[in-house]
Design a protein around this motif. Structure first.
Motif, PDB file in Angstrom:
ATOM      1  N   GLY A 167       0.793  -1.282   0.128  1.00  0.00           N
ATOM      2  CA  GLY A 167       0.038   0.031  -0.014  1.00  0.00           C
ATOM      3  C   GLY A 167       0.909   1.208  -0.060  1.00  0.00           C
ATOM      4  O   GLY A 167       0.243   2.457   0.252  1.00  0.00           O
ATOM      5  N   GLY A 168       2.062   1.193  -0.014  1.00  0.00           N
ATOM      6  CA  GLY A 168       3.097   2.459  -0.254  1.00  0.00           C
ATOM      7  C   GLY A 168       3.629   2.711   1.133  1.00  0.00           C
ATOM      8  O   GLY A 168       4.518   3.522   0.879  1.00  0.00           O
ATOM      9  N   ILE A 169       3.291   2.315   2.146  1.00  0.00           N
ATOM     10  CA  ILE A 169       3.932   2.504   3.257  1.00  0.00           C
ATOM     11  C   ILE A 169       4.849   1.283   3.903  1.00  0.00           C
ATOM     12  O   ILE A 169       4.359   0.315   4.040  1.00  0.00           O
ATOM     13  CB  ILE A 169       3.062   2.889   4.448  1.00  0.00           C
ATOM     14  CG1 ILE A 169       2.200   4.073   4.072  1.00  0.00           C
ATOM     15  CG2 ILE A 169       3.652   2.948   6.002  1.00  0.00           C
ATOM     16  CD1 ILE A 169       0.982   4.445   5.148  1.00  0.00           C
ATOM     17  N   LEU A 170       6.173   1.658   4.225  1.00  0.00           N
ATOM     18  CA  LEU A 170       7.080   0.525   4.739  1.00  0.00           C
ATOM     19  C   LEU A 170       6.689   0.286   6.291  1.00  0.00           C
ATOM     20  O   LEU A 170       6.356   1.123   6.888  1.00  0.00           O
ATOM     21  CB  LEU A 170       8.417   1.011   4.636  1.00  0.00           C
ATOM     22  CG  LEU A 170       8.955   1.347   2.928  1.00  0.00           C
ATOM     23  CD1 LEU A 170      10.376   2.011   3.208  1.00  0.00           C
ATOM     24  CD2 LEU A 170       9.023  -0.126   2.296  1.00  0.00           C
ATOM     25  N   LEU A 171       6.622  -1.020   6.516  1.00  0.00           N
ATOM     26  CA  LEU A 171       6.140  -1.420   7.819  1.00  0.00           C
ATOM     27  C   LEU A 171       7.561  -1.765   8.694  1.00  0.00           C
ATOM     28  O   LEU A 171       7.328  -1.755   9.962  1.00  0.00           O
ATOM     29  CB  LEU A 171       5.447  -2.795   7.746  1.00  0.00           C
ATOM     30  CG  LEU A 171       4.130  -2.775   6.784  1.00  0.00           C
ATOM     31  CD1 LEU A 171       3.356  -3.889   6.973  1.00  0.00           C
ATOM     32  CD2 LEU A 171       3.435  -1.585   7.581  1.00  0.00           C
TER      33      LEU A 171
END
Length: 198
Positions: free
Chosen positions: A97-101
């Motif tokens: 979704g575009g956000i690094l975890l």
């Protein structure tokens, strides 16, 4: 010793974590070939990652499918083991979704999604079985099939018809093998005996 469990059927769980979508699919598998087939069937080639793990007895495998090492496959396997499951494969698919975890976030996301999927799944105890054959005369065949078929956990198949009767293949819970032998001897006055496979 605690009873080992497996899944009754396929189970699915989906959740969104920081704009990435995670979907876990878990199912019962009998061996490595079945695990590979389940993984292939549940993976989505359009997704960013299809991470998986499976366990069948002492055999297990896991794969991070491009995620940083140890952040996906290992937590999925830990979810399987943490719930005392065996004969199970799990695929967790991620659509980024575009956000690094980060590593910790990935471990929690993959392991948590797998654990929730497994927790929601219907489970059944795994029973160790022994298999064997029973040679049976035509005169005894119907009674033997009916009595064995009525026993919980016993599977009966006709393998071969002979001139005088049939050879049945049976699978019996290991703890009931002695009782099944005695039942057959009593029903047929000793004419039908089990030969257990080694």
């Amino acid at each position: 010793m605690a009873a080992r469990l497996t899944l009754v059927d396929r189970s699915l769980h989906q959740q969104e974590i920081r704009k990435s979508r995670f979907r876990a699919a878990a199912g019962p598998v009998a061996d490595e070939a079945a695990a590979k087939a389940f993984i292939a069937a549940q993976s989505d080639p359009a997704a960013n990652h299809n991470c998986w793990a499976w366990r069948v007895g002492q055999s297990y495998r896991f794969n991070d499918d491009g995620e940083p090492g140890g952040t996906a496959g290992t937590p999925i396997l830990a979810a399987i083991d943490g719930q005392g499951l065996d004969g199970v494969a799990v695929v967790v698919t991620r659509w980024f979704g575009g956000i690094l975890l980060g590593s910790g976030g990935l471990i929690r996301a993959y392991g948590g999604t797998a654990a929730l999927c497994l927790r929601e799944a219907e489970k059944v105890a795994l029973v160790e079985t022994v298999s064997g054959t029973v040679a049976c005369d035509f005169g005894d065949l119907t009674l033997v099939q009916a009595r064995l078929g009525a026993l919980a956990g016993v599977k009966v198949e006709v393998d071969v018809f002979t001139d005088s009767g049939a050879v049945l293949s049976i699978a019996v819970p290991k703890s009931d093998a002695g009782a099944v032998e005695r039942l057959l001897a009593d029903l047929t006055s000793g004419r039908s005996l089990c030969r257990w496979n080694k």
